[in-house]
Design a protein around this motif. Sequence first.
Motif, PDB file in Angstrom:
ATOM      1  N   ARG A  50       0.854  -1.178   0.000  1.00 38.33           N
ATOM      2  CA  ARG A  50       0.000   0.000   0.000  1.00 38.33           C
ATOM      3  C   ARG A  50       0.893   1.233   0.000  1.00 38.33           C
ATOM      4  O   ARG A  50       2.087   1.155   0.283  1.00 38.33           O
ATOM      5  CB  ARG A  50      -0.924  -0.038   1.206  1.00 38.33           C
ATOM      6  CG  ARG A  50      -1.928  -1.183   1.057  1.00 38.33           C
ATOM      7  CD  ARG A  50      -2.905  -1.325   2.157  1.00 38.33           C
ATOM      8  NE  ARG A  50      -3.533  -0.074   2.558  1.00 38.33           N
ATOM      9  CZ  ARG A  50      -4.194   0.059   3.685  1.00 38.33           C
ATOM     10  NH1 ARG A  50      -4.313  -0.961   4.519  1.00 38.33           N
ATOM     11  NH2 ARG A  50      -4.742   1.215   4.002  1.00 38.33           N
ATOM     12  N   PHE A  51       0.297   2.376  -0.334  1.00 36.30           N
ATOM     13  CA  PHE A  51       1.066   3.607  -0.477  1.00 36.30           C
ATOM     14  C   PHE A  51       1.892   3.894   0.766  1.00 36.30           C
ATOM     15  O   PHE A  51       3.092   4.162   0.678  1.00 36.30           O
ATOM     16  CB  PHE A  51       0.117   4.781  -0.770  1.00 36.30           C
ATOM     17  CG  PHE A  51       0.822   6.074  -1.027  1.00 36.30           C
ATOM     18  CD1 PHE A  51       1.232   6.410  -2.295  1.00 36.30           C
ATOM     19  CD2 PHE A  51       1.090   6.962   0.011  1.00 36.30           C
ATOM     20  CE1 PHE A  51       1.890   7.609  -2.544  1.00 36.30           C
ATOM     21  CE2 PHE A  51       1.743   8.158  -0.216  1.00 36.30           C
ATOM     22  CZ  PHE A  51       2.145   8.472  -1.501  1.00 36.30           C
ATOM     23  N   TYR A  52       1.278   3.835   1.936  1.00 35.74           N
ATOM     24  CA  TYR A  52       2.011   4.179   3.160  1.00 35.74           C
ATOM     25  C   TYR A  52       3.125   3.173   3.445  1.00 35.74           C
ATOM     26  O   TYR A  52       4.163   3.531   3.999  1.00 35.74           O
ATOM     27  CB  TYR A  52       1.059   4.322   4.357  1.00 35.74           C
ATOM     28  CG  TYR A  52       0.613   3.019   4.971  1.00 35.74           C
ATOM     29  CD1 TYR A  52       1.336   2.437   6.008  1.00 35.74           C
ATOM     30  CD2 TYR A  52      -0.523   2.365   4.514  1.00 35.74           C
ATOM     31  CE1 TYR A  52       0.934   1.233   6.569  1.00 35.74           C
ATOM     32  CE2 TYR A  52      -0.930   1.165   5.075  1.00 35.74           C
ATOM     33  CZ  TYR A  52      -0.196   0.604   6.097  1.00 35.74           C
ATOM     34  OH  TYR A  52      -0.586  -0.581   6.649  1.00 35.74           O
ATOM     35  N   SER A  57       8.957   2.149   3.533  1.00 37.72           N
ATOM     36  CA  SER A  57      10.069   1.287   3.133  1.00 37.72           C
ATOM     37  C   SER A  57      11.170   2.049   2.396  1.00 37.72           C
ATOM     38  O   SER A  57      12.314   1.620   2.371  1.00 37.72           O
ATOM     39  CB  SER A  57       9.576   0.122   2.268  1.00 37.72           C
ATOM     40  OG  SER A  57       9.213   0.554   0.977  1.00 37.72           O
ATOM     41  N   ILE A  58      10.830   3.184   1.799  1.00 35.67           N
ATOM     42  CA  ILE A  58      11.800   3.989   1.046  1.00 35.67           C
ATOM     43  C   ILE A  58      12.106   5.233   1.866  1.00 35.67           C
ATOM     44  O   ILE A  58      11.430   6.250   1.767  1.00 35.67           O
ATOM     45  CB  ILE A  58      11.265   4.370  -0.347  1.00 35.67           C
ATOM     46  CG1 ILE A  58      10.835   3.127  -1.115  1.00 35.67           C
ATOM     47  CG2 ILE A  58      12.318   5.151  -1.114  1.00 35.67           C
ATOM     48  CD1 ILE A  58      10.085   3.433  -2.396  1.00 35.67           C
ATOM     49  N   ARG A  59      13.116   5.140   2.674  1.00 38.16           N
ATOM     50  CA  ARG A  59      13.474   6.251   3.567  1.00 38.16           C
ATOM     51  C   ARG A  59      13.883   7.483   2.761  1.00 38.16           C
ATOM     52  O   ARG A  59      14.620   7.387   1.796  1.00 38.16           O
ATOM     53  CB  ARG A  59      14.626   5.851   4.470  1.00 38.16           C
ATOM     54  CG  ARG A  59      14.396   4.556   5.176  1.00 38.16           C
ATOM     55  CD  ARG A  59      14.228   4.753   6.625  1.00 38.16           C
ATOM     56  NE  ARG A  59      14.072   3.431   7.255  1.00 38.16           N
ATOM     57  CZ  ARG A  59      13.161   3.194   8.144  1.00 38.16           C
ATOM     58  NH1 ARG A  59      12.359   4.130   8.518  1.00 38.16           N
ATOM     59  NH2 ARG A  59      13.061   1.995   8.675  1.00 38.16           N
ATOM     60  N   GLY A  60      13.359   8.642   3.176  1.00 44.08           N
ATOM     61  CA  GLY A  60      13.754   9.900   2.557  1.00 44.08           C
ATOM     62  C   GLY A  60      12.856  10.376   1.433  1.00 44.08           C
ATOM     63  O   GLY A  60      13.000  11.504   0.977  1.00 44.08           O
ATOM     64  N   SER A  62       9.469  11.827  -0.153  1.00 41.32           N
ATOM     65  CA  SER A  62       8.285  12.565   0.292  1.00 41.32           C
ATOM     66  C   SER A  62       7.045  11.934  -0.344  1.00 41.32           C
ATOM     67  O   SER A  62       7.132  11.210  -1.335  1.00 41.32           O
ATOM     68  CB  SER A  62       8.385  14.028  -0.137  1.00 41.32           C
ATOM     69  OG  SER A  62       8.302  14.135  -1.548  1.00 41.32           O
ATOM     70  N   GLU A  63       5.895  12.222   0.224  1.00 37.01           N
ATOM     71  CA  GLU A  63       4.649  11.710  -0.350  1.00 37.01           C
ATOM     72  C   GLU A  63       4.472  12.212  -1.775  1.00 37.01           C
ATOM     73  O   GLU A  63       4.034  11.460  -2.653  1.00 37.01           O
ATOM     74  CB  GLU A  63       3.449  12.123   0.505  1.00 37.01           C
ATOM     75  CG  GLU A  63       3.339  11.341   1.784  1.00 37.01           C
ATOM     76  CD  GLU A  63       2.024  11.582   2.507  1.00 37.01           C
ATOM     77  OE1 GLU A  63       1.020  11.940   1.846  1.00 37.01           O
ATOM     78  OE2 GLU A  63       2.004  11.403   3.729  1.00 37.01           O
ATOM     79  N   LYS A  64       4.831  13.459  -2.012  1.00 32.78           N
ATOM     80  CA  LYS A  64       4.690  14.045  -3.347  1.00 32.78           C
ATOM     81  C   LYS A  64       5.564  13.299  -4.362  1.00 32.78           C
ATOM     82  O   LYS A  64       5.098  12.941  -5.447  1.00 32.78           O
ATOM     83  CB  LYS A  64       5.074  15.526  -3.309  1.00 32.78           C
ATOM     84  CG  LYS A  64       5.017  16.202  -4.654  1.00 32.78           C
ATOM     85  CD  LYS A  64       5.464  17.652  -4.563  1.00 32.78           C
ATOM     86  CE  LYS A  64       5.510  18.281  -5.939  1.00 32.78           C
ATOM     87  NZ  LYS A  64       5.994  19.659  -5.894  1.00 32.78           N
TER      88      LYS A  64
END
Length: 143
Positions: A50-52, A57-60, A62-64
């Motif tokens: 899922r998105f969150y 899982s991918i540190r660093g 941003s949501e954008k």
Amino acid sequence: MAGSAQFTRTEPGERYDVFHTDCPARDVVDHVTSRWGIWVLISLRSNDLRFYELRESIRGISEKMLAQTLRALVQDGLVWRKVEPTTPPQVTYGLTGFGRDVGEPLTDLFDRITRRLSPDGDGRRGDGRPRGDASGMTGHPGE
């Protein structure tokens, strides 16, 4: 430029001219090798997420940037997107067959790099030698 030579396939199996700036394959390569594209593909190699879960899982990232990267990879046919009509909507992502084909060599590359790095991260290669010398050369010929 839809009739130009780089887009026309006259023989089965002929490839696009990826060095031409208008080649559609070039956009896919740019998305895969972008700062975040490779990490999305590697993160999805084992599980649909899922998105969150991807964001965590991918540190660093941003949501954008995650949303932009996912949008491009979905458009390229590398990643699929499924929306569950709940409140709030649950959006799940996974690799398509094409995404798995493209992601496999990236996963191999990632695995090779991480095997070469020492666990303590002291700037040395896996064999204990420094990564580079004063001349800027790394490794030995043939490595």
